[in-house]
Structure formats: C-alpha cells, structure tokens
Design a protein around this motif. Structure first.
Motif, PDB file in Angstrom:
ATOM      1  N   VAL A  46       0.831  -1.204   0.000  1.00  0.00           N
ATOM      2  CA  VAL A  46       0.000   0.000   0.000  1.00  0.00           C
ATOM      3  C   VAL A  46       0.865   1.254   0.000  1.00  0.00           C
ATOM      4  CG1 VAL A  46      -1.650   1.349   1.349  1.00  0.00           C
ATOM      5  CG2 VAL A  46      -1.961  -1.120   1.104  1.00  0.00           C
ATOM      6  N   LEU A  47       1.943   1.242   0.777  1.00  0.00           N
ATOM      7  CA  LEU A  47       2.797   2.424   0.874  1.00  0.00           C
ATOM      8  C   LEU A  47       3.478   2.724  -0.457  1.00  0.00           C
ATOM      9  CD1 LEU A  47       3.853   4.634   2.661  1.00  0.00           C
ATOM     10  CD2 LEU A  47       5.660   3.116   3.456  1.00  0.00           C
ATOM     11  N   SER A  83       3.664   6.280  -4.964  1.00  0.00           N
ATOM     12  CA  SER A  83       3.827   6.410  -6.412  1.00  0.00           C
ATOM     13  C   SER A  83       2.730   7.285  -7.005  1.00  0.00           C
ATOM     14  CB  SER A  83       3.814   5.026  -7.072  1.00  0.00           C
ATOM     15  OG  SER A  83       4.912   4.249  -6.648  1.00  0.00           O
ATOM     16  N   VAL A  84       1.499   7.119  -6.522  1.00  0.00           N
ATOM     17  CA  VAL A  84       0.391   7.936  -7.003  1.00  0.00           C
ATOM     18  C   VAL A  84       0.595   9.401  -6.604  1.00  0.00           C
ATOM     19  CG1 VAL A  84      -2.087   8.381  -6.775  1.00  0.00           C
ATOM     20  CG2 VAL A  84      -1.259   6.040  -7.075  1.00  0.00           C
ATOM     21  N   ILE A  85       1.035   9.622  -5.354  1.00  0.00           N
ATOM     22  CA  ILE A  85       1.286  10.997  -4.903  1.00  0.00           C
ATOM     23  C   ILE A  85       2.410  11.625  -5.718  1.00  0.00           C
ATOM     24  CG2 ILE A  85       2.114  12.382  -2.958  1.00  0.00           C
ATOM     25  CD1 ILE A  85       0.709  10.347  -1.120  1.00  0.00           C
ATOM     26  N   ALA A 100       2.218  -0.264  -8.941  1.00  0.00           N
ATOM     27  CA  ALA A 100       2.550   1.140  -9.190  1.00  0.00           C
ATOM     28  C   ALA A 100       2.836   1.391 -10.665  1.00  0.00           C
ATOM     29  CB  ALA A 100       3.750   1.546  -8.341  1.00  0.00           C
ATOM     30  N   LEU A 101       3.488   0.438 -11.328  1.00  0.00           N
ATOM     31  CA  LEU A 101       3.824   0.605 -12.734  1.00  0.00           C
ATOM     32  C   LEU A 101       2.598   0.486 -13.647  1.00  0.00           C
ATOM     33  CD1 LEU A 101       7.173  -1.423 -12.921  1.00  0.00           C
ATOM     34  CD2 LEU A 101       6.907   1.059 -12.957  1.00  0.00           C
ATOM     35  N   ASN A 102       1.543  -0.166 -13.144  1.00  0.00           N
ATOM     36  CA  ASN A 102       0.373  -0.419 -13.984  1.00  0.00           C
ATOM     37  C   ASN A 102      -0.910   0.191 -13.428  1.00  0.00           C
ATOM     38  OD1 ASN A 102       1.414  -2.557 -16.086  1.00  0.00           O
ATOM     39  ND2 ASN A 102       2.205  -3.235 -14.121  1.00  0.00           N
ATOM     40  N   LEU A 106      -5.332   8.517 -13.325  1.00  0.00           N
ATOM     41  CA  LEU A 106      -4.581   8.310 -12.096  1.00  0.00           C
ATOM     42  C   LEU A 106      -3.100   8.199 -12.447  1.00  0.00           C
ATOM     43  CD1 LEU A 106      -5.159   7.971  -9.067  1.00  0.00           C
ATOM     44  CD2 LEU A 106      -5.039   5.502  -9.407  1.00  0.00           C
ATOM     45  N   PRO A 107      -2.308   9.221 -12.131  1.00  0.00           N
ATOM     46  CA  PRO A 107      -0.884   9.192 -12.503  1.00  0.00           C
ATOM     47  C   PRO A 107      -0.077   8.366 -11.509  1.00  0.00           C
ATOM     48  CG  PRO A 107      -1.362  11.220 -11.351  1.00  0.00           C
ATOM     49  CD  PRO A 107      -2.671  10.477 -11.436  1.00  0.00           C
ATOM     50  N   SER A 108       1.074   7.927 -11.939  1.00  0.00           N
ATOM     51  CA  SER A 108       1.957   7.164 -11.056  1.00  0.00           C
ATOM     52  C   SER A 108       3.400   7.400 -11.461  1.00  0.00           C
ATOM     53  CB  SER A 108       1.632   5.663 -11.136  1.00  0.00           C
ATOM     54  OG  SER A 108       2.499   4.913 -10.306  1.00  0.00           O
TER      55      SER A 108
END
Length: 409
Positions: free
Chosen positions: A37-38, A43-45, A338-340, A366-368
């Motif tokens: 989760v972290l 990654s999203v932030i 995170a990559l997908n 949703l960016p990452s």
C-alpha cells in the motif's frame, strides 16, 4: 555463520502450535500489505506532483503582473526588462478578461486571455493541448476554446461565436457589453478546469475593443526557472517595473493543491508506517511464544557451549526474516501495481462507467511515478522496525537457564 544456520534449522524443525504459526504468518502478511500500500500510494502521490509541475504548472502562469488602474504601456521594453532579471526564463504580454461566449442563444462564462501568439509558447505549454491549429498561427479574428466550453455550447471548428466583454470606458455602469466576433479554429483538450473555462485570442482585436494602443496591455506574464521559488522571483523581478501592478504567483491560484499533495504524502507515510509497525510488533508476540516453545532446544545449545550472542543473533535473524519476507513480497507486488496503476484505473473506470477524478482535479486519469528513493526508505524503515521488534524476544532467549529447563525445575 552459525546464527544463520541455527535460525534456518529452527524454522525447518519447528513444532509450533497453530496459534504461534498464525501470529508469525499474520505479522508477515501485515508487513506485506503495508509495504504494498505504501509503495502504491507514494507512487500515485509522486505522479500527482509530477503532473502538477509538468502539466498544470506548465500552463498556468508562474508569475503574472496585473495593472489595477492604468494599463501597462510599451510592453516590448517591459518584457525585455523582466527577461533580464535573475530567475526569469521568458516574459510575454497578455490581457485577462472575464467574458461570455455566445453561440446560438447559449452563453458560457469564460476566462478570456488575449495573447501574443509568437511569444506565448515561451511561457506556457498550452500549445501541446491545442488541436488542430498551431498556436503561433492564431489569427486576429480567431479564437481557441476549451473543449468543455465548446461541448457545452455545441460549438465546432469553423463556427462563429460572439464574445461579450464589459464596456469599461462607458459612462453608464449599466451600459451594454461590447460584442466581438471570432471564428473557432482550435480546441484545448487538457482535462480538468482549463478545458471548461479558458479561451485564447490574439491581442489586436481585444486591444481595439478596449480602446488600447497596440503596445499597451493590462498584464505581463513570466516563466521562471524554479517554479517552487516563483513567489520570491516574482517580488524580485517586479521591483524593476516602473508600473503599479499587482504581483501574483501560481502559489496564490494553485498553491493549496500543492500543499494538499504534500499533506497527503505525510499522512500516507504516517498511517501506513503505523500499519507496518503494528504488523512488525506482532513479531514480538510470536517470537516470545516461540522462545518459550524452543527453550529446551536453547538449553541444549547452551550446554554444548553456544554463546549468548549466537543465540541472540539466531532469534533476531528469525524475527527479521518474518518481516523481510513480507517486505520483499510487498516490494514486488507494490512495484508491479505502481507501474500499472494508471492502466488498471482506466480499465476500472471503463467497466464502472464513472470517473471519480473527472471535474475534481486538473487531470482525469490516475498518474503514477515510481521513485526508488521511496522504496529504499520503505525497506530500511521496515527492517529497522523489525529489528526493534526482535530484540526483546532474542534477549529473552539468552536468559534461559539450562539447568532449570533440562532439570525440570
């Protein structure tokens, strides 16, 4: 190393009760979930922060100077003056108005921006989101509308629209607004509020409507080399202007969004590290029970001459291994997610039929952005918490007295 060998043997020959085994597995799963989760959340932030800088901040003004009373004359010389200031990459003139776009009886409030097309690409990347016209070729009688404005009014390329702007020079405050006609030659498709509010035209026709001379404008706009230092650069460069102007930076218009992103990052760190800490401290319970169950084996090792340090390291390594297995599995799964995550989000929205980001943020996906520094911090913090969790049970193992355990006392 003897401690590693003993730790491995203890795991292979353990006779743990079901409850002890459940606790050890629960702590591993907890660390796995927390790390996953972290990594995804960070990654999203990071993705939002990257999009804020590369997408939104490349379009909104880094710095702008707006004339509150008398307009700014001789803008070419003022532009050169500003471009000579430290930290300023480029400057350009503009006129900002709030107007109404009219088409077939429909009206839409719009932020109307009159620009110098040849120079505007130096301070904004809005041209990357404009189709099909090249912004540099924007004509005097042409207008570029946000896609949301065009959609609401039912306007298409080639249609003629009327822009209503306040008659600032009329003696009567209730005088009818001035009407200026334009041909729609381009659409802005960026996503978010920009598409719903922004319209671009070239300077001459708006200057004529406002009865301004060709080298007179109401604002100047800067692009700076350090967007996160924009306010200081704005104040420093603004002192060089002889005109009375209001000074604004992107912190005033978009600063709350940036602060929200940083606040969410802090909250995510805090909450998820607490999850990892709780999972890691479950190791204490399982290890204490395991030490109690293995006390006969520990006593035998001591009678064979095994030092307390070796026993301590054996159980410390065992406790650390529970967390590291979860952390490494979480690293793999979190990295893959995170990559997908952007593709998974688009797939989910296509199935669900709704987009929770639409109309809320400046992007509708949703960016990452996976940052390896975050991964290192997560793994180091998890290992540190796990080591702390293993210290007490390992110390307890060294306090076992062989004579009492093996003698039945």
């Amino acid at each position: 190393m003897l401690s590693l060998f003993l730790s491995k043997r203890l795991r292979e020959t353990k006779h743990q009760s079901g409850f002890i085994g459940f606790l050890s597995k629960a702590s591993t799963i907890g660390v796995f979930v927390g790390v996953t989760v972290l990594i995804v959340a960070l990654s999203v932030i990071n993705g939002f922060e990257q999009q804020l800088k590369e997408r939104l901040l490349s379009v909104v003004p880094h710095v702008s100077y707006q004339a509150p009373y008398d307009p700014i004359s001789d803008w070419p010389s003022k532009v050169k003056l500003l471009e000579s200031q430290q930290g300023v990459l480029a400057a350009t003139p503009e006129i900002n108005l709030t107007g109404m776009v009219q088409y077939k009886g429909k009206l839409k409030a719009t932020q109307l921006k009159a620009i110098e097309p040849s120079k505007h690409t130096q301070v904004s990347s809005i041209h990357r989101f404009i189709q099909p016209i090249d912004l540099k070729n924007l004509g005097e009688n042409e207008i570029i509308l946000g896609k949301g404005i065009a959609s609401q009014l039912g306007v298409g390329l080639g249609d003629k629209v009327t822009v209503l702007i306040a008659n600032q020079h009329a003696k009567n405050a209730l005088a009818a607004p001035k009407r200026v006609s334009f041909n729609v030659t381009g659409l802005i498709s960026m996503g978010g509020e920009v598409d719903k509010n922004l319209a671009l035209v070239s300077l001459p026709k708006i200057q004529q409507a406002l009865m301004l001379e060709s080298q007179t404008v109401t604002g100047l706009r800067l692009a700076v080399d350090d967007v996160f230092n924009a306010h200081q650069i704005a104040m420093s460069a603004g002192r060089a202007l002889p005109d009375l102007v209001y000074v604004q930076s992107w912190f005033r218009t978009q600063g709350s969004l940036y602060q929200d992103i940083q606040m969410v990052r802090t909250i995510v760190y805090l909450v998820v590290f607490l999850i990892i800490a709780v999972a890691s401290f479950n190791i204490i319970s399982s290890m204490v029970m395991e030490v109690k169950e293995k006390q006969a084996d520990i006593a035998i090792l001591k009678t064979m001459g095994t030092r307390d340090r070796t026993i301590f390291m054996t159980f410390a390594i065992q406790g650390l291994s529970y967390a590291l297995v979860g952390a490494l599995c979480g690293l793999v799964v979190g990295t893959l997610l995170a990559l997908n995550i952007s593709d998974l989000f688009m797939l989910w929205t296509s199935i669900d039929g709704s987009n929770p980001l639409q109309g809320v943020y400046f992007i509708e996906f949703l960016p990452s952005k996976l940052d390896w520094i975050d991964i290192v911090i997560v793994l180091v913090a998890t290992a540190f918490i796990s080591v702390l969790s293993s210290l007490y049970p390992a110390w307890q193992a060294t306090k076992i007295e062989p004579a009492r355990v093996l003698g039945g006392g």
